[in-house]
Design an enzyme around this catalytic site. Sequence first.
Site, PDB file in Angstrom:
ATOM      1  N   GLY A  15       7.733 -13.402 -10.136  1.00 38.68           N
ATOM      2  CA  GLY A  15       7.636 -12.306 -11.289  1.00 38.68           C
ATOM      3  C   GLY A  15       8.818 -11.268 -11.214  1.00 38.68           C
ATOM      4  N   MET A  19       9.442  -4.194 -11.932  1.00 35.75           N
ATOM      5  CA  MET A  19       8.586  -3.865 -10.692  1.00 35.75           C
ATOM      6  C   MET A  19       9.188  -5.072  -9.599  1.00 35.75           C
ATOM      7  SD  MET A  19       6.875  -1.052 -10.264  1.00 35.75           S
ATOM      8  CE  MET A  19       5.593  -1.237  -8.871  1.00 35.75           C
ATOM      9  N   LYS A  81       1.149 -10.421 -14.130  1.00 31.59           N
ATOM     10  CA  LYS A  81      -0.079  -9.944 -14.854  1.00 31.59           C
ATOM     11  C   LYS A  81      -1.199 -10.242 -13.930  1.00 31.59           C
ATOM     12  CE  LYS A  81      -2.029  -9.556 -19.288  1.00 31.59           C
ATOM     13  NZ  LYS A  81      -2.264  -9.918 -20.753  1.00 31.59           N
ATOM     14  N   SER A 134       2.306   1.666  -5.433  1.00 31.09           N
ATOM     15  CA  SER A 134       2.584   2.636  -6.480  1.00 31.09           C
ATOM     16  C   SER A 134       3.720   3.343  -6.411  1.00 31.09           C
ATOM     17  CB  SER A 134       1.511   3.679  -6.140  1.00 31.09           C
ATOM     18  OG  SER A 134       1.460   4.716  -6.990  1.00 31.09           O
ATOM     19  N   LYS A 189      -6.076   1.279  -4.424  1.00 30.48           N
ATOM     20  CA  LYS A 189      -5.047   1.516  -5.193  1.00 30.48           C
ATOM     21  C   LYS A 189      -5.809   1.848  -6.723  1.00 30.48           C
ATOM     22  CE  LYS A 189      -0.995   1.181  -7.366  1.00 30.48           C
ATOM     23  NZ  LYS A 189      -1.223   1.288  -8.662  1.00 30.48           N
ATOM     24  N   HIS A 192      -6.560   5.494  -6.436  1.00 28.09           N
ATOM     25  CA  HIS A 192      -5.338   6.106  -6.657  1.00 28.09           C
ATOM     26  C   HIS A 192      -5.088   6.246  -8.072  1.00 28.09           C
ATOM     27  CE1 HIS A 192      -0.923   5.903  -7.756  1.00 28.09           C
ATOM     28  NE2 HIS A 192      -0.659   6.630  -6.611  1.00 28.09           N
ATOM     29  N   ASN A 193      -5.293   5.168  -8.776  1.00 26.05           N
ATOM     30  CA  ASN A 193      -4.995   5.219 -10.095  1.00 26.05           C
ATOM     31  C   ASN A 193      -5.913   6.203 -10.945  1.00 26.05           C
ATOM     32  OD1 ASN A 193      -3.097   3.302  -9.485  1.00 26.05           O
ATOM     33  ND2 ASN A 193      -3.185   2.215 -11.218  1.00 26.05           N
ATOM     34  N   GLU A 196      -4.951   9.400 -10.295  1.00 29.20           N
ATOM     35  CA  GLU A 196      -3.959   9.832 -11.201  1.00 29.20           C
ATOM     36  C   GLU A 196      -4.197   9.976 -12.733  1.00 29.20           C
ATOM     37  OE1 GLU A 196      -0.728   6.522 -13.030  1.00 29.20           O
ATOM     38  OE2 GLU A 196      -0.607   6.539 -11.094  1.00 29.20           O
ATOM     39  N   LYS A 266      -4.026   0.868 -18.882  1.00 31.72           N
ATOM     40  CA  LYS A 266      -4.045  -0.422 -18.553  1.00 31.72           C
ATOM     41  C   LYS A 266      -5.542  -0.962 -18.123  1.00 31.72           C
ATOM     42  CE  LYS A 266       0.946  -1.135 -18.289  1.00 31.72           C
ATOM     43  NZ  LYS A 266       2.091  -1.511 -17.452  1.00 31.72           N
TER      44      LYS A 266
END
Length: 488
Positions: A15, A19, A81, A134, A189, A192-193, A196, A266
């Site tokens: 990928g 990122m 993805k 992240s 995570k 965390h988001n 955020e 997202k």
Amino acid sequence: MNTETTPQADIGLIGLAVMGQNLVLNMNDHGYTVAVFNRTVSKVDDFLENEAKGTQVIGTHSIEELVGTLKSPRRVMLMIKAGKPVDDAIEELIPHLEAGDIIIDGGNTLFADTDRREKYLASKGLLYVGSGVSGGEEGARRGPSIMPGGSPAAWPAVKEIFQSIAAKVEDGTPCCEWVGQGGAGHYVKMVHNGIEYGDMQLIGEAYSLLKTYLGLSADEMATVFAEWNKGELDSYLIEITAEILAYKDADGAPLVDKILDVAGQKGTGKWTVISSAELGQPVTLISEAVYARCISAFKDQRVRAAGVLNGPRLTFTGDKAQFIEQVRQALYASKMVSYTQGYMLMRAAAEEYGWELNYGGIALMWRGGCIIRSRFLSKIKEAFDADPALMNLMLDPFFTKVLTEAQDAWRTVIATAVKAGIPVPAFSSALSFYDGFRSAELPANLLQAQRDYFGAHTYERTDKARGEFFHTNWTGTGGTTSSSVYSA
């Protein structure tokens, strides 16, 4: 492209979006040989001819070729993805791997999928890591926060690489540590988001008050946020907000004023809200942040409503410096509530799924590299270092003191926003949660009576032991049979 068949790569990565590319270059910088593959194979050649030119990166044009370059145990990281593409990649990899080899998913994956995949691959003798990453593009390149979970046996084989490329705090400690079994890493995570989302919404509401109510220019607000970043609110998001507000378009006007007020998302914030509902945890601020983005998407309807629905129009006449300081305190206090709710959710998930989460360690992992990195996180680590069994951050002495001292400013800002007709859903929900949590009594007694009246759902009594349930025949005709009991 290197065509040697002798295994020489330390890790493979599939990928090559930004990122993925940046993680590869980060690993290369730290002395690791990385083999890469991309479904659109031309991207492999483009990467080697441009961004990876002069590095030790090995390009491959098939899954089989990629696996053939890897040292044992083979480590393959997926930066693709989330969803079906990950399952498809796993199925393609399985025939080429051997017992003890490791597949790593570094995308924003739903934790339940990671849990499922770890069990599935264990049945085939393979190890699986679901790792939150992240920090965005820059973090991936220079040092992200990494939150790995999955098969515990895989951690020794990936620990050195992950901790080498991760961000470091002041004393050199890497912002990466093993989180837990199954989907624990991706769950952390996800939270965390969600936090955020909350942080960004809170900053947006502060921006709205300064712009709409105080009438500050973009440059004036940039100065305010830059000043805030020197104190308690020191954080990546406050820092970039100041830079965004100061940024000028080609014509010299603030670029931020030309950006359409429709927010994208997202899905990780939504996942956080769904999980909070399933676990009965009142993550109200993050929920409001998610729904605020949804409301922003109704741009055409909002424009129409603006010409039809009336609201107050207030002109500020007070001390601007004083109100700016009150907004700062309200932002700081609300931020504390957001993290409190996030940690409540993680604790409930750990209990539900059998994870042993290190809450102070999570704060340390978020201290550098990630989007929510801030000075404030060191206070969370200190709170859990002092009391690892702490059930609620607001009960830590430091948090209690700050919330108490900020309370007058917090209430003033929200009351002012309401009077001025400026929406502050995150500020408001944070204060409502604070007031609800500190209330020894809530009107839920009436709610329980209503439930028992129309549905025979029973209630507990203040003069009886907890766990003993009662039903009243309120009308004299309802009977004595009660419904089953459910408590979130």
